[in-house]
Design an enzyme around this catalytic site. Structure first.
Site, PDB file in Angstrom:
ATOM      1  CE  LYS A 119       8.351  -0.643  -2.079  1.00  0.00           C
ATOM      2  NZ  LYS A 119       7.363  -1.744  -1.985  1.00  0.00           N
ATOM      3  NE  ARG A 157       1.336   1.012  -2.035  1.00  0.00           N
ATOM      4  CZ  ARG A 157       2.592   1.517  -1.431  1.00  0.00           C
ATOM      5  NH1 ARG A 157       3.842   1.364  -1.930  1.00  0.00           N
ATOM      6  NH2 ARG A 157       2.400   2.477  -0.304  1.00  0.00           N
TER       7      ARG A 157
END
Ligand code: YH5
Length: 281
Positions: free
Chosen positions: A226, A260
């Site tokens: 991210k 995740r």
């Protein structure tokens, strides 16, 4: 011990479980024919399973920046349902569905999904009731924004406290609507502007992630590749694997239940290593 009943498969969290991201949005690897696309998703799922994935997370509505905005619930169902059905037919793994739509929750639960993952924490019309009508666990994720808007600057007094307060209020609403506490997973929603955070807020949330884990619910952390990693390293998505493993290890040490990720094999190794140290005398 925290645990979840995912449509009959019991997940225990003696060590963190790995959720693999199976992107089926057209901006990822949609290649024309539906069949080709389904084959590609199944091949990716098989690779993740061989690498030791615990949960396959199927997403039909792209929340990524630059994606073509919201897709209709019908379109989303059209993309997701065949994938859930094919995964169910071919593999035994728990299938998580990344959705905010009542229709998609209802139909994928019928098709054998084991977990619903909602980045909008059941705030969309009908989602709460649809969720209550299933027996499945649900991931409630914190996000300040419904659709990411460029230029929006979020502010928190204490990001970890604000996120915890929000998630605790969502748990209360769930309970009032018939979703018991033992079906709930919490997620602070890492992800920069997409979920109303800046890199600094994401870093703070990770530093204090144990506070969220100490609330007593299983916690999911989605940090893989991210933008806050990009902000620290000044590197593109493709060069964020090592740093993604570093933050996965930190999350594991903070006590998260589910991590995740895109890179299942590498993350499974990292978590196994953390666990071996945890189990040492
Ligand atoms: C999450 O955190 N995130 S979709 C941008 C990236 C890399 C990855 C710039 N769904 C979460 O994965 N569900 C998404 O590089 C999620 N928690 C839960 N529960 C965004 C994403 C991504 C975006």
């Amino acid at each position: 011990m925290k645990k979840l009943d995912c449509a009959g498969t019991i997940l225990t969290f003696d060590q963190p479980k790995v959720m693999g991201i199976l992107n089926i949005t057209p901006d990822s690897f949609y290649s024309g024919s539906r069949y080709q696309n389904l084959d590609a998703v199944l091949a990716k799922a098989e690779e993740m399973i061989a690498a030791g994935v615990d949960i396959l997370d199927v997403g039909g509505e792209s929340t990524r920046p630059g994606a073509n905005g919201a897709v209709s619930c019908d379109q989303e169902l059209e993309r997701v349902l065949p994938v859930v059905e094919a995964l169910k037919k071919n593999f035994d793994n728990i299938i998580s569905v990344d959705t905010s739509s009542a229709l998609v929750i209802t139909e994928t639960a019928k098709a054998g999904a084991g977990l619903i993952n909602d980045v909008r924490a059941l705030q969309r019309e009908g989602a709460m009731a649809a969720m209550a009508a299933t027996d499945l666990p649900v991931v409630l994720m914190h996000s300040l924004v419904d659709q990411p808007e460029p230029g929006f600057v979020p502010h928190y007094d204490d990001v970890t406290r604000d996120v915890s307060d929000y998630l605790l209020s969502r748990i209360q609403t769930c309970e009032l609507n018939g979703i018991d506490q033992d079906r709930i997973v919490l997620d602070p929603g890492f992800g920069g502007g997409m979920f109303g955070k800046t890199p600094a807020y994401d870093l703070s949330l990770l530093k204090h992630l144990k506070r969220l884990c100490d609330l007593g619910y299983p916690v999911l952390a989605g940090m893989s590749r991210k933008s806050f990693i990009g902000a620290v390293l000044d590197k593109p998505d493709a060069e964020r694997l090592s740093a993604s493993l570093a933050v996965a290890v930190m999350a594991a040490q903070s006590g998260v239940a589910i991590i995740r990720v895109h890179d299942v094999a590498e993350t499974v190794d990292a978590i196994r290593m953390v666990n071996a140290v945890c189990m040492a005398d």
